[in-house]
Design a protein around this motif. Structure first.
Motif, PDB file in Angstrom:
ATOM      1  N   SER A  24       0.861  -1.252  -0.054  1.00  0.00           N
ATOM      2  CA  SER A  24       0.046  -0.036  -0.096  1.00  0.00           C
ATOM      3  C   SER A  24       0.954   1.150  -0.174  1.00  0.00           C
ATOM      4  N   ASN A  25       2.049   1.155   0.890  1.00  0.00           N
ATOM      5  CA  ASN A  25       2.783   2.347   0.701  1.00  0.00           C
ATOM      6  C   ASN A  25       3.506   2.556  -0.745  1.00  0.00           C
ATOM      7  N   ILE A  26       3.809   1.646  -1.320  1.00  0.00           N
ATOM      8  CA  ILE A  26       4.443   1.675  -2.683  1.00  0.00           C
ATOM      9  C   ILE A  26       3.452   2.268  -3.643  1.00  0.00           C
ATOM     10  N   ALA A  27       2.348   1.780  -3.594  1.00  0.00           N
ATOM     11  CA  ALA A  27       1.127   2.109  -4.317  1.00  0.00           C
ATOM     12  C   ALA A  27       0.926   3.922  -3.863  1.00  0.00           C
ATOM     13  N   SER A  28       1.129   4.142  -2.801  1.00  0.00           N
ATOM     14  CA  SER A  28       0.870   5.410  -2.447  1.00  0.00           C
ATOM     15  C   SER A  28       1.859   6.447  -2.988  1.00  0.00           C
ATOM     16  N   SER A  29       2.977   5.955  -3.250  1.00  0.00           N
ATOM     17  CA  SER A  29       4.001   6.599  -3.841  1.00  0.00           C
ATOM     18  C   SER A  29       3.912   6.630  -5.368  1.00  0.00           C
ATOM     19  N   ALA A  30       3.441   5.720  -5.955  1.00  0.00           N
ATOM     20  CA  ALA A  30       3.444   5.457  -7.482  1.00  0.00           C
ATOM     21  C   ALA A  30       2.226   6.456  -8.236  1.00  0.00           C
ATOM     22  N   LYS A  31       1.204   6.478  -7.402  1.00  0.00           N
ATOM     23  CA  LYS A  31      -0.193   7.232  -8.118  1.00  0.00           C
ATOM     24  C   LYS A  31      -1.060   7.763  -7.447  1.00  0.00           C
ATOM     25  N   ILE A  32      -1.692   9.147  -7.600  1.00  0.00           N
ATOM     26  CA  ILE A  32      -2.823   9.624  -7.070  1.00  0.00           C
ATOM     27  C   ILE A  32      -4.112   9.309  -8.116  1.00  0.00           C
ATOM     28  N   VAL A  33      -4.986   8.831  -7.326  1.00  0.00           N
ATOM     29  CA  VAL A  33      -6.017   8.365  -8.159  1.00  0.00           C
ATOM     30  C   VAL A  33      -7.382   9.655  -8.090  1.00  0.00           C
ATOM     31  N   ASP A  34      -7.999   9.812  -9.164  1.00  0.00           N
ATOM     32  CA  ASP A  34      -8.906  10.820  -9.123  1.00  0.00           C
ATOM     33  C   ASP A  34     -10.360  10.304  -9.418  1.00  0.00           C
ATOM     34  N   TRP A  35     -11.219  10.366  -8.656  1.00  0.00           N
ATOM     35  CA  TRP A  35     -12.753   9.501  -8.995  1.00  0.00           C
ATOM     36  C   TRP A  35     -13.500  10.476 -10.006  1.00  0.00           C
ATOM     37  N   GLY A  36     -13.256  11.684 -10.161  1.00  0.00           N
ATOM     38  CA  GLY A  36     -13.834  12.533 -11.300  1.00  0.00           C
ATOM     39  C   GLY A  36     -15.028  13.212 -10.578  1.00  0.00           C
ATOM     40  N   VAL A  37     -15.488  12.887  -9.296  1.00  0.00           N
ATOM     41  CA  VAL A  37     -16.264  13.502  -8.686  1.00  0.00           C
ATOM     42  C   VAL A  37     -15.919  14.470  -7.298  1.00  0.00           C
ATOM     43  N   SER A  38     -17.104  15.371  -6.791  1.00  0.00           N
ATOM     44  CA  SER A  38     -16.564  16.070  -5.961  1.00  0.00           C
ATOM     45  C   SER A  38     -17.567  15.995  -4.661  1.00  0.00           C
ATOM     46  N   ILE A  39     -17.258  16.087  -3.415  1.00  0.00           N
ATOM     47  CA  ILE A  39     -18.115  16.394  -2.247  1.00  0.00           C
ATOM     48  C   ILE A  39     -18.092  17.614  -1.752  1.00  0.00           C
ATOM     49  N   PHE A  40     -19.066  18.405  -1.543  1.00  0.00           N
ATOM     50  CA  PHE A  40     -18.831  19.848  -1.113  1.00  0.00           C
ATOM     51  C   PHE A  40     -17.847  20.715  -1.651  1.00  0.00           C
ATOM     52  N   GLY A  41     -17.511  20.292  -2.793  1.00  0.00           N
ATOM     53  CA  GLY A  41     -16.799  21.088  -3.567  1.00  0.00           C
ATOM     54  C   GLY A  41     -15.282  20.607  -3.429  1.00  0.00           C
ATOM     55  N   VAL A  42     -15.148  19.680  -2.494  1.00  0.00           N
ATOM     56  CA  VAL A  42     -13.782  18.915  -2.358  1.00  0.00           C
ATOM     57  C   VAL A  42     -13.569  17.721  -3.314  1.00  0.00           C
TER      58      VAL A  42
END
Length: 238
Positions: A24-42
């Protein structure tokens, strides 16, 4: 003595826990995922390790619920040591000369960009500090709640301890990583909110499976430990 008992599955759970933690730490370093949606503008964006990391908390719940805080503490420190060793190995590999063909299709710059988070100061410091704070918070809360509830209502312990442990872990990790320049401040709110909601959500969804695993282990190991006289000191040797 109870503390000297041997168990059939404790080593296996420890191995799975450490594997999930490192991957999980390797994956954290390798990529940031974007769901393409927002909650309360975040924006709902998170580091990829978030997909796996909540599973380590489920293992933590199982360890404390079945075997007690003392054995869970040993596993937590084992994970800490192996995570530190992984960081050292990635740092050493970085210093080795790259082969010519590898330099053409990947190269040192790609290695640093993708895996740099595993050996650069900021991400390593954030991971180690957040891991210890979160895992011990989770384990202590669950152990104390088990005694208070007299072993009833397992779901209150697994979810309640996760609310605390994942909250501490997420806040500390994102804060330290941001302070050290790993993540930009513009993503601070997004990463904290998204990571926390996702991690807690995984724990809730996995609760039925946690019940089955815990009950099966208690029967197989003939153990259901209550931390009545336990010293909840992360640094204690006994």
């Amino acid at each position: 003595m109870n503390g000297e008992r041997s168990y059939r599955y404790l080593d296996l759970i420890t191995a799975l826990f450490v594997t999930v933690l490192i991957v999980s730490n390797i994956a954290s370093s390798a990529k940031i995922v974007d769901w393409g949606v927002s909650i309360f503008g975040v924006r709902l964006a998170f580091d990829a390790g978030t997909l796996l990391f909540p599973i380590s908390y489920i293992f933590g719940d199982v360890l404390t619920e079945v075997y007690g805080f003392r054995r869970s503490r040993r596993v937590i420190w084992t994970g800490f040591a192996m995570l530190g060793l992984s960081a050292l190995i990635f740092a050493v590999v970085r210093t080795l000369p790259g082969e010519a063909t590898w330099e053409q299709y990947a190269g040192q710059q790609a290695y640093d960009a993708i895996l740099g988070g595993m050996f650069t100061g900021g991400i390593v410091l954030a991971s180690l500090v957040a891991y210890l704070a979160g895992e011990f918070s989770n384990s202590i809360v669950l152990a104390r709640m088990k005694v208070l509830t007299r072993g009833r209502w397992l779901w209150t312990r697994t979810i309640g301890s996760t609310l605390v442990g994942e909250g501490v872990d997420t806040a500390v990790f994102i804060l330290v990583a941001t302070l050290t320049g790993v993540f930009p401040w513009s993503l601070f709110g997004t990463l904290v909110l998204t990571n926390y909601l996702f991690k807690v959500g995984v724990e809730v969804v996995m609760t039925p499976l946690t019940y089955q695993v815990v009950n099966a282990l208690k029967r197989a190991e003939r153990e259901d430990y209550y931390d009545i006289h336990t010293r909840f000191n992360p640094f204690a040797l006994t």
